[in-house]
Write a protein that holds these residues in place. Structure first.
Motif, PDB file in Angstrom:
ATOM      1  N   ASP A 191       6.411-126.649  94.479  1.00 15.83           N
ATOM      2  CA  ASP A 191       6.550-127.941  93.837  1.00 15.83           C
ATOM      3  C   ASP A 191       6.020-129.035  94.763  1.00 15.83           C
ATOM      4  OD1 ASP A 191       7.815-126.809  91.646  1.00 15.83           O
ATOM      5  OD2 ASP A 191       9.807-127.008  92.531  1.00 15.83           O
ATOM      6  N   PRO A 192       5.320-130.036  94.222  1.00 14.61           N
ATOM      7  CA  PRO A 192       4.873-131.151  95.068  1.00 14.61           C
ATOM      8  C   PRO A 192       6.086-131.938  95.567  1.00 14.61           C
ATOM      9  CG  PRO A 192       4.514-131.637  92.738  1.00 14.61           C
ATOM     10  CD  PRO A 192       4.936-130.200  92.819  1.00 14.61           C
ATOM     11  N   LEU A 193       5.987-132.426  96.791  1.00 12.46           N
ATOM     12  CA  LEU A 193       7.085-133.204  97.343  1.00 12.46           C
ATOM     13  C   LEU A 193       7.124-134.576  96.696  1.00 12.46           C
ATOM     14  CD1 LEU A 193       6.877-132.365 101.156  1.00 12.46           C
ATOM     15  CD2 LEU A 193       8.496-131.480  99.476  1.00 12.46           C
ATOM     16  N   PRO A 194       8.308-135.142  96.522  1.00  6.70           N
ATOM     17  CA  PRO A 194       8.395-136.481  95.960  1.00  6.70           C
ATOM     18  C   PRO A 194       7.805-137.524  96.912  1.00  6.70           C
ATOM     19  CG  PRO A 194      10.556-135.726  96.672  1.00  6.70           C
ATOM     20  CD  PRO A 194       9.632-134.558  96.787  1.00  6.70           C
ATOM     21  N   VAL A 195       7.605-138.713  96.404  1.00  5.93           N
ATOM     22  CA  VAL A 195       6.894-139.761  97.132  1.00  5.93           C
ATOM     23  C   VAL A 195       7.522-140.059  98.485  1.00  5.93           C
ATOM     24  CG1 VAL A 195       6.259-142.199  97.079  1.00  5.93           C
ATOM     25  CG2 VAL A 195       6.004-140.809  95.012  1.00  5.93           C
ATOM     26  N   LEU A 196       8.835-140.174  98.526  1.00  9.21           N
ATOM     27  CA  LEU A 196       9.490-140.623  99.748  1.00  9.21           C
ATOM     28  C   LEU A 196       9.469-139.588 100.865  1.00  9.21           C
ATOM     29  CD1 LEU A 196      12.569-142.646  98.450  1.00  9.21           C
ATOM     30  CD2 LEU A 196      10.336-143.473  99.196  1.00  9.21           C
ATOM     31  N   ALA A 197       9.097-138.358 100.552  1.00  7.03           N
ATOM     32  CA  ALA A 197       9.004-137.330 101.585  1.00  7.03           C
ATOM     33  C   ALA A 197       7.743-137.470 102.427  1.00  7.03           C
ATOM     34  CB  ALA A 197       9.067-135.939 100.952  1.00  7.03           C
ATOM     35  N   ASP A 198       6.849-138.338 102.012  1.00  3.25           N
ATOM     36  CA  ASP A 198       5.616-138.561 102.769  1.00  3.25           C
ATOM     37  C   ASP A 198       5.281-140.051 102.708  1.00  3.25           C
ATOM     38  OD1 ASP A 198       3.303-138.148 104.225  1.00  3.25           O
ATOM     39  OD2 ASP A 198       2.115-137.562 102.482  1.00  3.25           O
ATOM     40  N   SER A 199       6.132-140.864 103.306  1.00  4.95           N
ATOM     41  CA  SER A 199       6.055-142.311 103.128  1.00  4.95           C
ATOM     42  C   SER A 199       5.567-143.049 104.365  1.00  4.95           C
ATOM     43  CB  SER A 199       7.420-142.859 102.711  1.00  4.95           C
ATOM     44  OG  SER A 199       8.374-142.643 103.731  1.00  4.95           O
TER      45      SER A 199
ATOM     46  N   THR B 178      17.653-142.821  96.486  1.00  8.32           N
ATOM     47  CA  THR B 178      18.272-141.500  96.290  1.00  8.32           C
ATOM     48  C   THR B 178      18.138-141.030  94.849  1.00  8.32           C
ATOM     49  OG1 THR B 178      19.896-142.120  97.969  1.00  8.32           O
ATOM     50  CG2 THR B 178      20.345-140.139  96.683  1.00  8.32           C
ATOM     51  N   ALA B 179      18.638-141.844  93.914  1.00  5.70           N
ATOM     52  CA  ALA B 179      18.610-141.442  92.507  1.00  5.70           C
ATOM     53  C   ALA B 179      17.171-141.278  92.015  1.00  5.70           C
ATOM     54  CB  ALA B 179      19.351-142.467  91.658  1.00  5.70           C
ATOM     55  N   ALA B 180      16.278-142.171  92.461  1.00  3.49           N
ATOM     56  CA  ALA B 180      14.887-142.074  92.016  1.00  3.49           C
ATOM     57  C   ALA B 180      14.234-140.793  92.515  1.00  3.49           C
ATOM     58  CB  ALA B 180      14.108-143.299  92.502  1.00  3.49           C
TER      59      ALA B 180
ATOM     60  N   MET C 252      12.481-135.206  91.054  1.00  4.31           N
ATOM     61  CA  MET C 252      12.536-133.752  91.210  1.00  4.31           C
ATOM     62  C   MET C 252      13.194-133.070  90.016  1.00  4.31           C
ATOM     63  SD  MET C 252      13.505-133.434  95.263  1.00  4.31           S
ATOM     64  CE  MET C 252      13.021-131.698  95.378  1.00  4.31           C
ATOM     65  N   ASP C 253      13.398-133.821  88.932  1.00  6.33           N
ATOM     66  CA  ASP C 253      13.997-133.290  87.692  1.00  6.33           C
ATOM     67  C   ASP C 253      15.418-132.768  87.909  1.00  6.33           C
ATOM     68  OD1 ASP C 253      11.750-133.851  86.070  1.00  6.33           O
ATOM     69  OD2 ASP C 253      10.772-132.028  86.782  1.00  6.33           O
ATOM     70  N   VAL C 254      16.176-133.471  88.740  1.00  5.04           N
ATOM     71  CA  VAL C 254      17.578-133.131  88.977  1.00  5.04           C
ATOM     72  C   VAL C 254      18.445-133.961  88.038  1.00  5.04           C
ATOM     73  CG1 VAL C 254      19.450-133.192  90.660  1.00  5.04           C
ATOM     74  CG2 VAL C 254      17.145-132.530  91.371  1.00  5.04           C
ATOM     75  N   ASP C 255      19.482-133.353  87.477  1.00  8.65           N
ATOM     76  CA  ASP C 255      20.467-134.062  86.664  1.00  8.65           C
ATOM     77  C   ASP C 255      21.160-135.101  87.551  1.00  8.65           C
ATOM     78  OD1 ASP C 255      22.685-134.912  85.219  1.00  8.65           O
ATOM     79  OD2 ASP C 255      23.181-132.934  84.463  1.00  8.65           O
ATOM     80  N   THR C 256      20.926-136.379  87.290  1.00  9.46           N
ATOM     81  CA  THR C 256      21.371-137.438  88.190  1.00  9.46           C
ATOM     82  C   THR C 256      22.135-138.518  87.437  1.00  9.46           C
ATOM     83  OG1 THR C 256      19.369-137.080  89.509  1.00  9.46           O
ATOM     84  CG2 THR C 256      20.612-139.097  89.933  1.00  9.46           C
ATOM     85  N   THR C 257      23.292-138.887  87.970  1.00 17.19           N
ATOM     86  CA  THR C 257      24.109-139.959  87.411  1.00 17.19           C
ATOM     87  C   THR C 257      24.320-141.019  88.484  1.00 17.19           C
ATOM     88  OG1 THR C 257      25.275-138.423  85.941  1.00 17.19           O
ATOM     89  CG2 THR C 257      26.333-140.550  86.368  1.00 17.19           C
ATOM     90  N   LEU C 258      24.182-142.274  88.119  1.00 18.28           N
ATOM     91  CA  LEU C 258      24.395-143.379  89.053  1.00 18.28           C
ATOM     92  C   LEU C 258      25.736-144.038  88.779  1.00 18.28           C
ATOM     93  CD1 LEU C 258      23.043-145.150  91.304  1.00 18.28           C
ATOM     94  CD2 LEU C 258      22.345-146.676  89.441  1.00 18.28           C
ATOM     95  N   ILE C 259      26.488-144.304  89.856  1.00 23.41           N
ATOM     96  CA  ILE C 259      27.744-145.041  89.743  1.00 23.41           C
ATOM     97  C   ILE C 259      27.710-146.205  90.736  1.00 23.41           C
ATOM     98  CG2 ILE C 259      29.073-143.030  88.991  1.00 23.41           C
ATOM     99  CD1 ILE C 259      30.181-142.821  91.855  1.00 23.41           C
ATOM    100  N   THR C 260      28.572-147.188  90.531  1.00 25.09           N
ATOM    101  CA  THR C 260      28.684-148.270  91.499  1.00 25.09           C
ATOM    102  C   THR C 260      29.482-147.772  92.710  1.00 25.09           C
ATOM    103  OG1 THR C 260      30.754-149.176  90.656  1.00 25.09           O
ATOM    104  CG2 THR C 260      28.715-149.936  89.615  1.00 25.09           C
TER     105      THR C 260
END
Length: 341
Positions: free
Chosen positions: A3-11, A196-198, A203-211
């Motif tokens: 899988d290609p690495l997400p953007v922040l892994a090569d920033s 983090t959430a982005a 990476m197509d992970v089930d993600t929920t954001l909370i305060t």
């Protein structure tokens, strides 16, 4: 096929014309790169939060190469002084996280006694080694961490992005584990929401954001199987130093019998206890705004300690590149000797 690495892994990227750093203050709404031509500009980018999480480590490697290029025409002794001065400038930008010191040490060790063109070549080789070694250690600790998580479950996390997080997700997938993540928004910079959430969503992970104030309630409701965070530093007696807000989540996790696993490449052998860690305080005015917009009226002060310290009694496991340790057994990490940077 991987899988290609997400953007922040090569920033962070080092080129002939300087160090290019993805501006995390703008991500994910814009993908803008800050071009740093000097060590001072890299230092400003780190202290100004252009780069965060693992990013400052790679920026520090690049800054040391810039310092070597600048000092290439000097005698070896003078060049060494110039590089050591650059190293201290970089280390001073974020004093709580000790990864910056590790990054500059990689390059300083590589250039010992070199001058001229050899100085630059040695610095570039040291930076390459530091980059490869850091990524390898991230993969190792993520593999150990994935083993501690259930085959299917929900992970609560707080303010971490790129390599530790990316490698954990990849390790869990290799182990056929199905993990969902709940991310705190992480005030005042909203790193959890924006970074983090982005990254997890990328990476197509089930993600929920909370305060930030919802974490204890999530733990109390039984919706969380593990609290997992990175750590900016872990002391030899098991104190976990991380983004402000980690302590509250760790205390709540302990109260509701949810394990807290803190990920760090290695405990800091030079730091005995939490009292020995300098805590960075940022401008309190940053607390009074969100993404540049005021959130309160005037005549109010803000306070912003950027990190907090979680005592070992609230930490279930410290996961390192050499495996998991309970906080009271971190000294065993060094039974194999000091790791190569």
């Amino acid at each position: 096929m991987t899988d290609p690495l997400p953007v922040l892994a090569d920033s962070v990227r080092l080129d002939e014309d300087g160090v290019h750093i993805l501006d995390r203050r703008r991500f994910p709404f814009a993908r803008e790169w800050v071009h740093c031509r000097t060590v001072g500009e890299v230092a400003d980018a780190i202290s100004g939060m252009v780069t965060q999480s693992s990013g400052p480590y790679f920026a520090a490697l690049g800054a040391m190469v810039l310092a070597a290029r600048d000092a290439a025409g000097l005698p070896a002794a003078e060049a060494r002084v110039r590089l050591e001065t650059a190293a201290e400038q970089i280390i001073a930008t974020r004093k709580t996280n000790n990864h910056l010191r590790k990054a500059v040490t990689c390059v300083l060790d590589a250039v010992d006694g070199a001058s001229g063109d050899e100085l630059v070549k040695a610095a570039e080789e040291g930076a390459r080694h530091g980059d490869e070694r850091y990524r390898a250690r991230c993969r190792a600790l993520a593999g150990h961490a994935a083993e501690l998580l259930p085959g299917a479950g929900v992970v609560l996390t707080h303010c971490w992005a790129d390599l530790y997080l990316v490698e954990l997700v990849l390790a869990a997938r290799r182990a056929r584990k199905s993990l969902a993540f709940v991310c705190t928004e992480t005030r005042p910079y909203l790193q959890g929401a924006r970074l983090t959430a982005a990254t997890l969503a990328e990476m197509d992970v089930d993600t929920t954001l909370i305060t930030d104030g919802m974490g204890a309630a999530e733990l109390a409701a039984g919706r969380i199987d593990a609290l997992v965070t990175a750590a900016d530093r872990v002391t030899m007696d098991g104190h976990v130093v991380n983004k402000i807000g980690t302590l509250g989540l760790a205390v709540a996790a302990s109260a509701f019998d949810v394990p807290f696993h803190a990920l760090v490449q290695a405990p800091d052998q030079a730091t005995a206890t939490g009292a020995d860690v300098p805590i960075e305080y940022r401008d309190g005015a940053e607390v009074l705004t969100v993404l540049g917009q005021p959130t309160t009226s005037g005549r109010i002060r803000g306070r912003y300690p950027a990190f907090d310290v979680t005592p070992p009694r609230f930490v279930t496991t410290v996961v390192t590149d050499r495996g998991p340790f309970t906080p009271d057994r971190l000294g065993e990490y060094y039974a194999e000797g000091e790791p190569n940077q």
